[in-house]
Design an enzyme around this catalytic site. Structure first.
Site, PDB file in Angstrom:
ATOM      1  N   HIS A 107     -28.843  36.999  -0.932  1.00 29.65           N
ATOM      2  CA  HIS A 107     -27.577  36.974  -0.185  1.00 29.65           C
ATOM      3  C   HIS A 107     -27.403  35.621   0.516  1.00 29.65           C
ATOM      4  O   HIS A 107     -26.301  35.072   0.562  1.00 29.65           O
ATOM      5  CB  HIS A 107     -27.558  38.073   0.882  1.00 29.65           C
ATOM      6  CG  HIS A 107     -27.581  39.463   0.336  1.00 29.65           C
ATOM      7  ND1 HIS A 107     -28.665  40.296   0.480  1.00 29.65           N
ATOM      8  CD2 HIS A 107     -26.647  40.173  -0.348  1.00 29.65           C
ATOM      9  CE1 HIS A 107     -28.404  41.466  -0.080  1.00 29.65           C
ATOM     10  NE2 HIS A 107     -27.188  41.418  -0.598  1.00 29.65           N
TER      11      HIS A 107
ATOM     12  N   GLN B 186     -18.851  53.952  -4.256  1.00 29.42           N
ATOM     13  CA  GLN B 186     -19.514  53.406  -5.440  1.00 29.42           C
ATOM     14  C   GLN B 186     -20.870  54.059  -5.704  1.00 29.42           C
ATOM     15  O   GLN B 186     -21.585  53.647  -6.602  1.00 29.42           O
ATOM     16  CB  GLN B 186     -19.630  51.886  -5.365  1.00 29.42           C
ATOM     17  CG  GLN B 186     -20.588  51.347  -4.321  1.00 29.42           C
ATOM     18  CD  GLN B 186     -20.506  49.828  -4.207  1.00 29.42           C
ATOM     19  OE1 GLN B 186     -19.559  49.271  -3.658  1.00 29.42           O
ATOM     20  NE2 GLN B 186     -21.493  49.139  -4.747  1.00 29.42           N
TER      21      GLN B 186
ATOM     22  N   GLN C 220     -20.910  43.830 -12.662  1.00 27.56           N
ATOM     23  CA  GLN C 220     -20.002  43.871 -11.507  1.00 27.56           C
ATOM     24  C   GLN C 220     -19.195  42.572 -11.426  1.00 27.56           C
ATOM     25  O   GLN C 220     -17.983  42.588 -11.190  1.00 27.56           O
ATOM     26  CB  GLN C 220     -20.821  44.059 -10.230  1.00 27.56           C
ATOM     27  CG  GLN C 220     -20.047  43.817  -8.943  1.00 27.56           C
ATOM     28  CD  GLN C 220     -20.851  44.169  -7.719  1.00 27.56           C
ATOM     29  OE1 GLN C 220     -20.978  45.333  -7.394  1.00 27.56           O
ATOM     30  NE2 GLN C 220     -21.408  43.181  -7.036  1.00 27.56           N
TER      31      GLN C 220
ATOM     32  N   LEU D 115     -34.504  39.465  -6.607  1.00 28.66           N
ATOM     33  CA  LEU D 115     -34.412  39.998  -5.251  1.00 28.66           C
ATOM     34  C   LEU D 115     -33.313  41.060  -5.209  1.00 28.66           C
ATOM     35  O   LEU D 115     -32.246  40.884  -5.799  1.00 28.66           O
ATOM     36  CB  LEU D 115     -34.104  38.881  -4.249  1.00 28.66           C
ATOM     37  CG  LEU D 115     -35.134  37.757  -4.161  1.00 28.66           C
ATOM     38  CD1 LEU D 115     -34.795  36.803  -3.013  1.00 28.66           C
ATOM     39  CD2 LEU D 115     -36.546  38.301  -3.975  1.00 28.66           C
TER      40      LEU D 115
END
Ligand code: PAF
Length: 283
Positions: free
Chosen positions: A38, A62, A154, A185
């Protein structure tokens, strides 16, 4: 960094940022439990915009009925400290009621690219993703939005939605961040026991071996079957898919006339891991 929980305050804060010199806004949508993957998105966002907005929202729509919505790691204070240190301008952390007020009845369905792979194994998942990402785009109005290639399908779904709905935002994919031993990760790696974490490394290792053999011209069905067998031997099961797909449409391919992607999803104990690798065209 401002921590904001309601849409009216978000709009006010964004107005001030946009009018206060250097108005480009980047959005990094997340579900929190932030890791270095992130943070690499936040750093890439800083290179492309004057202000970075990070959203943290564990999006219930989701998750399937038997999935890990309740168990999903939540650690907002720790996440906020990381984002503050990285120089994010806004942490957008709305409640479920703010995002899905009573009577909420709209869903975005993207066709085609949502059908195979994750779409086949997680019915409704991409409707939830597309709907929440579209809402985030409308709330923040970013110039650019960044997503990890770790969730490769996605990313393809969001690119398709942005193109189809003429959403005025650049979608940027950022390469997967990996641990030293190669494991991608993921916030879900926290579910792995010590023994599972040790065995998990076989997933990227089997995929890298398969990529090398495909690029060397070996027949795809055999390579995919052997990659699956290697993953199963490491203790994964069920293996939902080990698939070679066109890098854009995600339709299965067996030759490398165009750039392709090797994608995998498999369960190790109670943890479902996904990963994917680029496969060069040999033409
Ligand atoms: O990748 C994620 O963390 C989520 O799917 C996203 C894009 C934040 C939407 O909830």
């Amino acid at each position: 960094m401002q921590l904001i929980r309601d849409i009216a305050s978000l709009r006010e804060a964004l107005f001030t940022l946009r009018t206060g010199g250097g108005g480009r806004i980047a959005l990094v949508p997340t579900m929190g439990a932030l890791h270095q993957g992130h943070m690499s998105l936040v750093r890439a966002a800083k290179e492309r915009a004057d202000h970075v907005v990070v959203s943290i929202f564990v999006n219930p729509t989701q998750f399937g009925p038997n999935e890990d919505l309740d168990a999903y790691p939540r650690q907002e204070a720790q996440d906020a400290a990381l984002l503050e240190a990285e120089g994010a301008a806004i942490l957008w952390a709305p409640s479920v009621a703010e995002m899905y007020p009573a009577g909420f009845a709209t869903s975005i369905g993207v066709g085609g690219v949502t059908a195979p792979l994750e779409g086949a194994h997680r019915p409704g998942h991409f409707d939830g993703v597309a709907t929440i990402v579209c809402k985030l785009f409308n709330q923040v109005g970013p110039d650019v939005a960044l997503f990890g290639e770790k969730d490769y399908q996605q990313l393809a779904v969001i690119r398709r939605m942005a193109r189809d709905l003429d959403l005025p935002v650049d979608i940027v994919g950022v390469p997967t961040a990996r641990a030293e031993d190669g494991l991608a990760l993921s916030s879900r790696n926290a579910y792995l026991s010590v023994d599972e974490r040790r065995r998990a490394v076989e997933l990227p290792a089997a995929m890298r071996e398969a990529v090398a053999r495909l690029e060397a011209g070996e027949e795809a069905n055999g390579v995919l079957a052997e990659a699956r067998a290697r993953i199963e031997k490491a203790g994964f099961g069920p293996v939902d898919y080990v698939e070679l797909a066109d890098a854009i449409s995600l339709e299965p391919v067996r030759t490398l006339a165009h750039p392709a992607r090797l994608l995998v999803a498999a369960r190790l104990g109670k943890t479902r891991l996904i990963d994917n690798f680029h496969v060069k065209s040999t033409k």
